[in-house]
Write a protein that holds these residues in place. Structure first.
Motif, PDB file in Angstrom:
ATOM      1  N   GLY A  59       0.821  -1.198   0.000  1.00 19.20           N
ATOM      2  CA  GLY A  59       0.000   0.000   0.000  1.00 19.20           C
ATOM      3  C   GLY A  59       0.858   1.251   0.000  1.00 19.20           C
ATOM      4  O   GLY A  59       0.494   2.273  -0.599  1.00 19.20           O
ATOM      5  N   THR A  60       1.990   1.172   0.665  1.00 17.38           N
ATOM      6  CA  THR A  60       2.907   2.308   0.675  1.00 17.38           C
ATOM      7  C   THR A  60       3.320   2.658  -0.753  1.00 17.38           C
ATOM      8  O   THR A  60       3.276   3.822  -1.156  1.00 17.38           O
ATOM      9  CB  THR A  60       4.154   1.974   1.529  1.00 17.38           C
ATOM     10  OG1 THR A  60       3.734   1.764   2.881  1.00 17.38           O
ATOM     11  CG2 THR A  60       5.176   3.085   1.479  1.00 17.38           C
ATOM     12  N   GLU A 136      -8.003   9.439   4.154  1.00 13.21           N
ATOM     13  CA  GLU A 136      -7.864   8.026   4.488  1.00 13.21           C
ATOM     14  C   GLU A 136      -9.226   7.515   4.970  1.00 13.21           C
ATOM     15  O   GLU A 136      -9.823   8.119   5.856  1.00 13.21           O
ATOM     16  CB  GLU A 136      -6.879   7.952   5.663  1.00 13.21           C
ATOM     17  CG  GLU A 136      -5.970   6.771   5.688  1.00 13.21           C
ATOM     18  CD  GLU A 136      -4.940   6.943   6.802  1.00 13.21           C
ATOM     19  OE1 GLU A 136      -3.990   7.734   6.640  1.00 13.21           O
ATOM     20  OE2 GLU A 136      -5.100   6.306   7.843  1.00 13.21           O
ATOM     21  N   ASP A 169      -6.584   7.141   0.312  1.00 16.58           N
ATOM     22  CA  ASP A 169      -5.861   6.000   0.860  1.00 16.58           C
ATOM     23  C   ASP A 169      -6.929   5.058   1.409  1.00 16.58           C
ATOM     24  O   ASP A 169      -7.424   5.231   2.522  1.00 16.58           O
ATOM     25  CB  ASP A 169      -4.894   6.453   1.958  1.00 16.58           C
ATOM     26  CG  ASP A 169      -4.137   5.269   2.579  1.00 16.58           C
ATOM     27  OD1 ASP A 169      -4.524   4.112   2.328  1.00 16.58           O
ATOM     28  OD2 ASP A 169      -3.175   5.523   3.326  1.00 16.58           O
ATOM     29  N   ARG A 172      -8.185   0.436   4.104  1.00 11.56           N
ATOM     30  CA  ARG A 172      -9.318  -0.249   4.739  1.00 11.56           C
ATOM     31  C   ARG A 172     -10.660   0.250   4.215  1.00 11.56           C
ATOM     32  O   ARG A 172     -11.628   0.329   4.954  1.00 11.56           O
ATOM     33  CB  ARG A 172      -9.251  -0.102   6.260  1.00 11.56           C
ATOM     34  CG  ARG A 172      -8.085  -0.819   6.897  1.00 11.56           C
ATOM     35  CD  ARG A 172      -8.166  -0.841   8.420  1.00 11.56           C
ATOM     36  NE  ARG A 172      -7.017  -1.523   8.977  1.00 11.56           N
ATOM     37  CZ  ARG A 172      -5.822  -0.952   9.173  1.00 11.56           C
ATOM     38  NH1 ARG A 172      -5.649   0.318   8.860  1.00 11.56           N
ATOM     39  NH2 ARG A 172      -4.814  -1.646   9.677  1.00 11.56           N
ATOM     40  N   LYS A 200      -4.861  -6.391   4.390  1.00 10.19           N
ATOM     41  CA  LYS A 200      -5.335  -6.010   5.724  1.00 10.19           C
ATOM     42  C   LYS A 200      -6.543  -6.897   6.050  1.00 10.19           C
ATOM     43  O   LYS A 200      -6.392  -8.097   6.161  1.00 10.19           O
ATOM     44  CB  LYS A 200      -5.705  -4.522   5.735  1.00 10.19           C
ATOM     45  CG  LYS A 200      -4.512  -3.608   5.463  1.00 10.19           C
ATOM     46  CD  LYS A 200      -3.875  -3.088   6.731  1.00 10.19           C
ATOM     47  CE  LYS A 200      -2.517  -2.465   6.522  1.00 10.19           C
ATOM     48  NZ  LYS A 200      -2.563  -1.073   6.081  1.00 10.19           N
TER      49      LYS A 200
END
Ligand SMILES: *Cc1c(COP(=O)(O)O)cnc(C)c1O
Length: 337
Positions: A59-60, A136, A169, A172, A200
């Motif tokens: 994800g980064t 996010e 982002d 989740r 995740k």
């Protein structure tokens, strides 16, 4: 029995997922010839109502690629002060893209369109150029809280009016979709780019995907290559993602239910000062000042219960796919005693 609630990333692939991986059709993805990677990318693009999607090892890397696509060196990104892109990506935004972040610290991370307007730099040459807004959902350091879609749409209008990119982002995002009964396409309509994690809550061993419209995504594969993220027979990993999309999204409701039940027990314990609101699978709670945080964590660990300390006498638990009913019963019993 080991009860590991440090993160929803501690899950191991299930039998069903491993079988799907073993059976995957693969090819060399650098030649774009891996049918399973291509299928995962197509499926996610369609799900979010976008033209393009690209598979990433983390994800980064997906977020860092998005920042690079939206900005030029010297630009500024508007985000929450607890944003993953600012705090937990090793300073990558400045290292990779040469940008700074304008950090907002309002309303528990849920900043408004007006907050964004106020954070945009004036159009004078001696300011850095504001070029991207990032949010996010769910917000990790904000206790897994979910954004309000209408508030996001208002921010999008500000982005359009000021020629700013808008990145989600969505590590989740699955938790938010399930908790609020929303559709992925509703997010695709608002954001220019969206990163999602498969590793995740969805239980994959690895994998993230960056989703966006054709124009902004044109250079995504080149940036991924520069970051060293090109892969070969990655279909074995993409197969886990496809399996997770089919099997592991709706069940997130279970994780959310368990998280709420843990919260209900915690709030009644005399050693606990406060439990933050629980929207999804993350529980953040604060110990009374006379309880030592490290000692508390160690005491739980001696009983094979693992949680993360967040500093300031706050602790975090995250429910996930491998946190089963037996563990849940055991944990609640242990906490009550
Ligand atoms: C986990 C996470 C990411 C991506 O992390 P990786 O470990 O690089 O996959 C990005 N954003 C948020 C909010 C996260 O929780």
């Amino acid at each position: 029995m080991i009860i590991d609630l440090r993160s929803d990333t501690v899950t191991k692939p299930s039998k069903g997922m491993l079988n799907a991986m073993m059976d995957a059709q693969v090819g060399d993805d650098v030649f774009r010839e891996d049918p399973t990677v291509n299928k995962l990318e197509r499926q996610l693009a369609e799900m979010f109502g976008k033209k393009e999607a690209l598979f990433f090892p983390s994800g980064t890397m997906a977020n860092q690629t998005a920042i690079k696509l939206h900005t030029n060196p010297g630009d500024q990104v508007i985000c929450d002060k607890y944003a993953h892109i600012y705090n937990y990506e090793s300073g990558g935004a400045s290292f990779n893209s040469g940008v700074s972040c304008k950090l907002l610290d309002v309303n528990n991370g849920m900043f408004t369109a007006q907050d964004v307007v106020n954070a945009i730099n004036p159009n004078a040459y001696y300011y850095s150029k504001t070029s991207l807004v990032e949010i996010e959902n769910t917000a990790n350091r904000r206790g897994g809280s979910c954004w309000d879609l209408d508030a996001i749409k208002k921010i999008k209008t500000v982005c359009d009016d000021n020629n700013l990119g808008f990145h989600l982002d969505g590590a989740r995002i699955w938790n938010a979709l399930v908790a609020k009964n929303e559709k992925a396409s509703q997010y695709g309509e608002v954001f220019d780019t969206i990163s999602v994690c498969l590793s995740k809550g969805l239980g994959c061993p690895i994998g993230s995907v960056l989703i966006g419209d054709s124009k902004i995504m044109e250079n995504a594969i080149r940036i991924r290559k520069i970051f060293g993220g090109n892969m070969r027979q990655a279909g074995y990993l993409a197969a886990a993602g496809l399996y997770a999309l089919d099997n592991n999204i709706q069940r997130l409701n279970e994780d959310h239910k368990k998280a709420k039940e843990i919260g209900d027990v915690l709030i009644n314990l005399p050693i606990i000062k406060a439990v933050e609101p629980i929207d999804t699978n993350i529980i953040i709670f604060e110990l009374n000042p006379d309880i030592n945080e490290q000692k508390f964590v160690q005491k739980l660990a001696k009983n094979n219960i693992f949680v993360i300390s967040m500093g300031g006498n706050k602790l975090r638990m995250v429910t996930h796919l491998d946190y089963n009913d037996d563990m849940h019963t055991e944990l609640l019993k242990h906490l009550k005693s």
